[in-house]
Motif scaffolding. Structure first.
Motif, PDB file in Angstrom:
ATOM      1  N   LYS A  25       0.806   4.297  -2.528  1.00 50.64           N
ATOM      2  CA  LYS A  25       0.627   5.664  -2.041  1.00 50.64           C
ATOM      3  C   LYS A  25       1.672   6.598  -2.666  1.00 50.64           C
ATOM      4  N   HIS A  79      -8.080   7.087   3.127  1.00 51.85           N
ATOM      5  CA  HIS A  79      -7.007   8.065   3.305  1.00 51.85           C
ATOM      6  C   HIS A  79      -6.229   8.382   2.045  1.00 51.85           C
ATOM      7  N   VAL A  80      -6.252   7.490   1.062  1.00 56.30           N
ATOM      8  CA  VAL A  80      -5.437   7.716  -0.136  1.00 56.30           C
ATOM      9  C   VAL A  80      -6.284   8.036  -1.371  1.00 56.30           C
ATOM     10  N   LEU A 108       0.838  -1.216   0.000  1.00 56.99           N
ATOM     11  CA  LEU A 108       0.000   0.000   0.000  1.00 56.99           C
ATOM     12  C   LEU A 108       0.865   1.255   0.000  1.00 56.99           C
ATOM     13  N   ASN A 109       1.989   1.194   0.708  1.00 57.27           N
ATOM     14  CA  ASN A 109       2.853   2.376   0.748  1.00 57.27           C
ATOM     15  C   ASN A 109       3.464   2.688  -0.616  1.00 57.27           C
ATOM     16  N   GLU A 112      -9.192  -2.793   1.379  1.00 57.61           N
ATOM     17  CA  GLU A 112      -8.461  -2.023   2.400  1.00 57.61           C
ATOM     18  C   GLU A 112      -9.154  -0.674   2.589  1.00 57.61           C
ATOM     19  N   MET A 113     -10.038  -0.612   3.567  1.00 54.33           N
ATOM     20  CA  MET A 113     -10.824   0.612   3.755  1.00 54.33           C
ATOM     21  C   MET A 113      -9.966   1.775   4.240  1.00 54.33           C
ATOM     22  N   GLY A 114      -8.872   1.466   4.955  1.00 48.24           N
ATOM     23  CA  GLY A 114      -7.961   2.537   5.375  1.00 48.24           C
ATOM     24  C   GLY A 114      -7.353   3.221   4.166  1.00 48.24           C
ATOM     25  N   PHE A 115      -6.951   2.417   3.192  1.00 46.32           N
ATOM     26  CA  PHE A 115      -6.372   2.966   1.958  1.00 46.32           C
ATOM     27  C   PHE A 115      -7.420   3.784   1.204  1.00 46.32           C
TER      28      PHE A 115
HETATM   29  P1  ADP Z   1      -6.816  -0.656   7.310  1.00 45.90           P
HETATM   30  O1  ADP Z   1      -7.523   0.209   8.318  1.00 45.90           O
HETATM   31  O2  ADP Z   1      -7.686  -1.077   6.166  1.00 45.90           O
HETATM   32  O3  ADP Z   1      -6.047  -1.789   7.929  1.00 45.90           O
HETATM   33  P2  ADP Z   1      -4.730   1.276   7.331  1.00 45.90           P
HETATM   34  O4  ADP Z   1      -5.509   2.212   8.183  1.00 45.90           O
HETATM   35  O5  ADP Z   1      -3.616   0.520   7.959  1.00 45.90           O
HETATM   36  O6  ADP Z   1      -5.715   0.266   6.615  1.00 45.90           O
HETATM   37  O7  ADP Z   1      -4.141   2.126   6.118  1.00 45.90           O
HETATM   38  C1  ADP Z   1      -3.965   1.601   4.828  1.00 45.90           C
HETATM   39  C2  ADP Z   1      -3.141   2.599   4.039  1.00 45.90           C
HETATM   40  O8  ADP Z   1      -3.623   3.925   4.224  1.00 45.90           O
HETATM   41  C3  ADP Z   1      -1.672   2.625   4.400  1.00 45.90           C
HETATM   42  O9  ADP Z   1      -0.892   2.832   3.239  1.00 45.90           O
HETATM   43  C4  ADP Z   1      -1.556   3.817   5.291  1.00 45.90           C
HETATM   44  O10 ADP Z   1      -0.262   4.383   5.165  1.00 45.90           O
HETATM   45  C5  ADP Z   1      -2.602   4.744   4.742  1.00 45.90           C
HETATM   46  N1  ADP Z   1      -3.151   5.574   5.816  1.00 45.90           N
HETATM   47  C6  ADP Z   1      -3.799   5.173   6.921  1.00 45.90           C
HETATM   48  N2  ADP Z   1      -4.175   6.194   7.675  1.00 45.90           N
HETATM   49  C7  ADP Z   1      -3.738   7.312   7.046  1.00 45.90           C
HETATM   50  C8  ADP Z   1      -3.827   8.725   7.331  1.00 45.90           C
HETATM   51  N3  ADP Z   1      -4.428   9.187   8.407  1.00 45.90           N
HETATM   52  N4  ADP Z   1      -3.285   9.572   6.428  1.00 45.90           N
HETATM   53  C9  ADP Z   1      -2.694   9.121   5.330  1.00 45.90           C
HETATM   54  N5  ADP Z   1      -2.579   7.810   5.009  1.00 45.90           N
HETATM   55  C10 ADP Z   1      -3.102   6.916   5.854  1.00 45.90           C
END
Ligand code: ADP
Ligand code: ADP
Length: 236
Positions: free
Chosen positions: A189, A210-211, A185-186, A204-207
């Motif tokens: 990014k 946030h991305v 993911l990085n 990957e909902m975090g991706f």
């Molecule tokens: P998940 O919640 O799905 O496990 P993550 O929260 O670990 O996923 O994040 C997934 C991707 O999003 C990673 O590449 C991480 O660096 C990026 N990411 C997570 N939180 C942030 C943020 N607050 N700002 C920028 N990038 C973020």
């Protein structure tokens, strides 16, 4: 103008209606994430963009040019299609690396075969791409000696070495052990921050939150919402 313009696209698998009047504009230099339940048509839609799947009606244009068809309904030649696909990189869930080749050879192969570069030129460019994905010290390794995360980064290097205008990712981290997801993911990014146009099918909902610049939510073959991550994830 959009990098990819998807208009009223329908796709059937026999009697099964897999994509229903899908409309989506992919802005250039931005990340679009396709999310939704399993079986909702995300992968099918992604594969229609480079015509790995034929759509049955509607239009998909890459930088204004219809892909797969000369005019609606009339297929384009294989040669023309291959030419269009050269500007589209794709990364799959499975890494699809050649086991008998080193990381560097895996990346260089397409540059030699498709781009016609000399072996020396191709290996120089392959080394640059592998350095970019953080694998400068693994170039001479074979895939069997690399982790899944490293193998997927080789697959990304192989795609970006071709200097695509558009990158398609189909669940690029789904086959990875959880501790290896972040490194892939990085890299994605980093590509995003450099202005690569990207369409990413992901869980990957975090991706996505946030991305992504734009999130498209699919359900049962329909695109039910397209919005900013804020709009999708924090709707009132
Ligand atoms: P998940 O919640 O799905 O496990 P993550 O929260 O670990 O996923 O994040 C997934 C991707 O999003 C990673 O590449 C991480 O660096 C990026 N990411 C997570 N939180 C942030 C943020 N607050 N700002 C920028 N990038 C973020
Ligand atoms: P997602 O990527 O959202 O999980 P897919 O695009 O892979 O969904 O699949 C959408 C639907 O189309 C699913 O119900 C799946 O079973 C069906 N499907 C996908 N590929 C084929 C195929 N080659 N033949 C028949 N049905 C398929």
């Amino acid at each position: 103008a959009s990098a990819v313009e998807i208009r009223k696209v329908n796709k059937y698998y026999g009697p099964f209606h897999a994509l229903k009047d899908v409309d989506l504009s992919i802005p250039p230099g931005k990340v679009t994430c396709l999310i939704g339940p399993s079986g909702s048509g995300k992968s099918t839609l992604l594969r229609c963009i480079n015509f790995l799947e034929e759509y049955d009606s509607g239009e998909i244009r890459i930088d204004g040019q219809l892909i797969g068809y000369e005019t609606p309904g009339r297929k384009m030649s294989g040669r023309k299609l291959r030419e269009m696909r050269r500007s589209i990189g794709m990364v799959f869930q499975q890494f699809n690396l050649w086991p008998h080749m080193t990381a560097k050879e895996n990346v260089a192969e397409g540059l030699i075969r498709v781009r016609g570069l000399s072996k020396a030129e191709a290996e120089t460019r392959a080394a640059e791409a592998l350095t970019k994905v953080g694998l400068a010290d693994k170039m001479e390794n074979h895939p069997s000696r690399m982790s899944g995360g490293q193998q997927q980064r080789v697959a990304i290097a192989r795609a970006i070495a071709m200097e695509p205008r558009l990158m398609l990712f189909d669940e690029p981290t789904s086959a990875l052990d959880p501790e290896l997801v972040g490194e892939v993911l990085n890299v994605m990014k980093t590509l995003a921050s450099e202005g690569m146009t990207m369409v990413v099918v992901t869980h990957e909902m975090g991706f996505a939150a946030h991305v992504a610049d734009q999130v498209a939510f699919m359900e049962k073959g329909e695109l039910v919402a397209v919005d900013s991550p804020q709009g999708i994830f924090h709707a009132p």
